[in-house]
Design a protein around this motif. Sequence first.
Motif, PDB file in Angstrom:
ATOM      1  N   VAL A 129       0.854  -1.183   0.000  1.00  0.00           N
ATOM      2  CA  VAL A 129       0.000   0.000   0.000  1.00  0.00           C
ATOM      3  C   VAL A 129       0.890   1.234   0.000  1.00  0.00           C
ATOM      4  CG1 VAL A 129      -1.796   1.273   1.220  1.00  0.00           C
ATOM      5  CG2 VAL A 129      -1.851  -1.230   1.191  1.00  0.00           C
ATOM      6  N   VAL A 130       0.831   2.005  -1.081  1.00  0.00           N
ATOM      7  CA  VAL A 130       1.642   3.216  -1.234  1.00  0.00           C
ATOM      8  C   VAL A 130       0.958   4.414  -0.590  1.00  0.00           C
ATOM      9  CG1 VAL A 130       2.690   4.794  -2.915  1.00  0.00           C
ATOM     10  CG2 VAL A 130       2.663   2.325  -3.357  1.00  0.00           C
ATOM     11  N   VAL A 155      -3.760   3.713  -3.283  1.00  0.00           N
ATOM     12  CA  VAL A 155      -2.740   3.481  -4.303  1.00  0.00           C
ATOM     13  C   VAL A 155      -1.881   2.314  -3.845  1.00  0.00           C
ATOM     14  CG1 VAL A 155      -0.851   4.448  -5.630  1.00  0.00           C
ATOM     15  CG2 VAL A 155      -2.755   5.921  -4.949  1.00  0.00           C
ATOM     16  N   LEU A 156      -1.674   1.358  -4.742  1.00  0.00           N
ATOM     17  CA  LEU A 156      -0.995   0.106  -4.429  1.00  0.00           C
ATOM     18  C   LEU A 156       0.145  -0.162  -5.405  1.00  0.00           C
ATOM     19  CD1 LEU A 156      -4.260  -2.067  -4.314  1.00  0.00           C
ATOM     20  CD2 LEU A 156      -3.182  -0.941  -2.344  1.00  0.00           C
ATOM     21  N   LEU A 157       1.038  -1.045  -4.984  1.00  0.00           N
ATOM     22  CA  LEU A 157       1.957  -1.722  -5.883  1.00  0.00           C
ATOM     23  C   LEU A 157       1.581  -3.192  -5.882  1.00  0.00           C
ATOM     24  CD1 LEU A 157       5.415  -0.193  -4.851  1.00  0.00           C
ATOM     25  CD2 LEU A 157       4.047   0.403  -6.854  1.00  0.00           C
ATOM     26  N   ASP A 158       1.423  -3.782  -7.069  1.00  0.00           N
ATOM     27  CA  ASP A 158       1.159  -5.221  -7.113  1.00  0.00           C
ATOM     28  C   ASP A 158       2.460  -5.979  -6.835  1.00  0.00           C
ATOM     29  OD1 ASP A 158       2.602  -5.523  -9.524  1.00  0.00           O
ATOM     30  OD2 ASP A 158       0.813  -5.475 -10.776  1.00  0.00           O
ATOM     31  N   PRO A 159       2.451  -7.301  -6.765  1.00  0.00           N
ATOM     32  CA  PRO A 159       3.670  -8.039  -6.406  1.00  0.00           C
ATOM     33  C   PRO A 159       4.843  -7.822  -7.355  1.00  0.00           C
ATOM     34  CG  PRO A 159       1.754  -9.446  -6.100  1.00  0.00           C
ATOM     35  CD  PRO A 159       1.270  -8.196  -6.788  1.00  0.00           C
ATOM     36  N   ALA A 160       4.583  -7.384  -8.579  1.00  0.00           N
ATOM     37  CA  ALA A 160       5.666  -7.107  -9.531  1.00  0.00           C
ATOM     38  C   ALA A 160       6.145  -5.662  -9.456  1.00  0.00           C
ATOM     39  CB  ALA A 160       5.201  -7.421 -10.954  1.00  0.00           C
ATOM     40  N   GLY A 161       5.502  -4.847  -8.612  1.00  0.00           N
ATOM     41  CA  GLY A 161       5.901  -3.453  -8.468  1.00  0.00           C
ATOM     42  C   GLY A 161       5.179  -2.492  -9.385  1.00  0.00           C
ATOM     43  N   ALA A 162       4.157  -2.956 -10.104  1.00  0.00           N
ATOM     44  CA  ALA A 162       3.376  -2.061 -10.966  1.00  0.00           C
ATOM     45  C   ALA A 162       2.393  -1.268 -10.115  1.00  0.00           C
ATOM     46  CB  ALA A 162       2.630  -2.859 -12.029  1.00  0.00           C
ATOM     47  N   LEU A 163       2.354   0.054 -10.351  1.00  0.00           N
ATOM     48  CA  LEU A 163       1.460   0.936  -9.607  1.00  0.00           C
ATOM     49  C   LEU A 163       0.037   0.788 -10.117  1.00  0.00           C
ATOM     50  CD1 LEU A 163       1.788   3.356  -7.469  1.00  0.00           C
ATOM     51  CD2 LEU A 163       1.463   4.829  -9.473  1.00  0.00           C
ATOM     52  N   ILE A 164      -0.909   0.648  -9.184  1.00  0.00           N
ATOM     53  CA  ILE A 164      -2.319   0.561  -9.548  1.00  0.00           C
ATOM     54  C   ILE A 164      -3.144   1.230  -8.459  1.00  0.00           C
ATOM     55  CG2 ILE A 164      -2.556  -1.758  -8.518  1.00  0.00           C
ATOM     56  CD1 ILE A 164      -4.407  -0.443 -11.676  1.00  0.00           C
ATOM     57  N   GLY A 165      -4.110   2.041  -8.866  1.00  0.00           N
ATOM     58  CA  GLY A 165      -4.984   2.693  -7.915  1.00  0.00           C
ATOM     59  C   GLY A 165      -6.291   1.946  -7.758  1.00  0.00           C
ATOM     60  N   GLY A 166      -6.946   2.172  -6.625  1.00  0.00           N
ATOM     61  CA  GLY A 166      -8.297   1.679  -6.404  1.00  0.00           C
ATOM     62  C   GLY A 166      -9.217   2.862  -6.145  1.00  0.00           C
ATOM     63  N   TRP A 167     -10.398   2.840  -6.725  1.00  0.00           N
ATOM     64  CA  TRP A 167     -11.350   3.947  -6.568  1.00  0.00           C
ATOM     65  C   TRP A 167     -12.704   3.410  -6.144  1.00  0.00           C
ATOM     66  CZ3 TRP A 167     -11.420   8.863  -5.728  1.00  0.00           C
ATOM     67  CH2 TRP A 167     -12.591   9.597  -5.915  1.00  0.00           C
ATOM     68  N   GLN A 168     -13.152   3.855  -4.977  1.00  0.00           N
ATOM     69  CA  GLN A 168     -14.484   3.534  -4.463  1.00  0.00           C
ATOM     70  C   GLN A 168     -15.371   4.744  -4.723  1.00  0.00           C
ATOM     71  OE1 GLN A 168     -14.506   2.436  -0.287  1.00  0.00           O
ATOM     72  NE2 GLN A 168     -16.629   3.098  -0.060  1.00  0.00           N
ATOM     73  N   PRO A 169     -16.295   4.656  -5.660  1.00  0.00           N
ATOM     74  CA  PRO A 169     -17.029   5.855  -6.058  1.00  0.00           C
ATOM     75  C   PRO A 169     -17.994   6.347  -4.998  1.00  0.00           C
ATOM     76  CG  PRO A 169     -17.879   3.933  -7.200  1.00  0.00           C
ATOM     77  CD  PRO A 169     -16.664   3.478  -6.454  1.00  0.00           C
TER      78      PRO A 169
END
Length: 255
Positions: A94-95, A109-123
């Motif tokens: 969790v970034v 904002v997260l990093l997946d296990p490979a280090g790719a940045l991905i966000g989560g949005w709860q509308p």
Amino acid sequence: MTTTPVAGQPCWIELFTPDSDAAADFYGALFGWTATPAQEEFGGYRMFLRGDQPIAGLMANDGSAGSPSAWSVYLASDDVSATADKARAAGGTVVAEPMPVGDLGHMVVLLDPAGALIGGWQPGTFPGFITRNEVGAPAWFETLSKQYDAVVPFYRDVFGWDTHTMSDVPEFRYTTLGQDENAQAGIMDGTTFLGDQPSRWQFYIQVEDTDATTAQAVELGATLLQPVDDTPYGRLGMLQDPAGVLFLLMGPTRD
């Protein structure tokens, strides 16, 4: 296609760039987007509009965050706090902890296990973009991953992906969210071609003519990274914008 994203689906794209005014001019000229004024209550955040509909976010990178300028992707979540907990349990990081964004929604904002940045949005009041697969809107999303075997279950367990193996041969391993014409995003094994590049999320903007849009982008100061080419999925272009940020185009093939 106009639709409201559901949990797990890509729902927002966001540009972090050194000069938001220059980016507004570049992408406005290229895709016909307009940029809203900076919203000081949200740290100067701006939005790109496609017509009257929000299509992407725009934020100035002043260097204080220590993060590179880049486009990023958010996936819809019913509960970003639960998403953060699941991400930790599944080998992610969790970034930025879950936080409210006014009444618009909640983000993580997260990093997946490979280090790719991905966000989560709860509308909340804001669902994200509601247009896909039309000219000037996102057409396809994917993560290129150096840890494919860890990342596929990560997105299944954390974001609830209904995963389907599209190809599992050594030269092309690819899993999709949804199947066939209902697929919404993909995971590609990038170990054979990423080299020194880190794992990443990326997306393609749909255009009427990839060659014409590429030529226009270069005239506006972009750099072509590889020749435009026909693929089974469309005619693709890979470029860097004038700030050095990667962006991708997808249009009809020439046949």
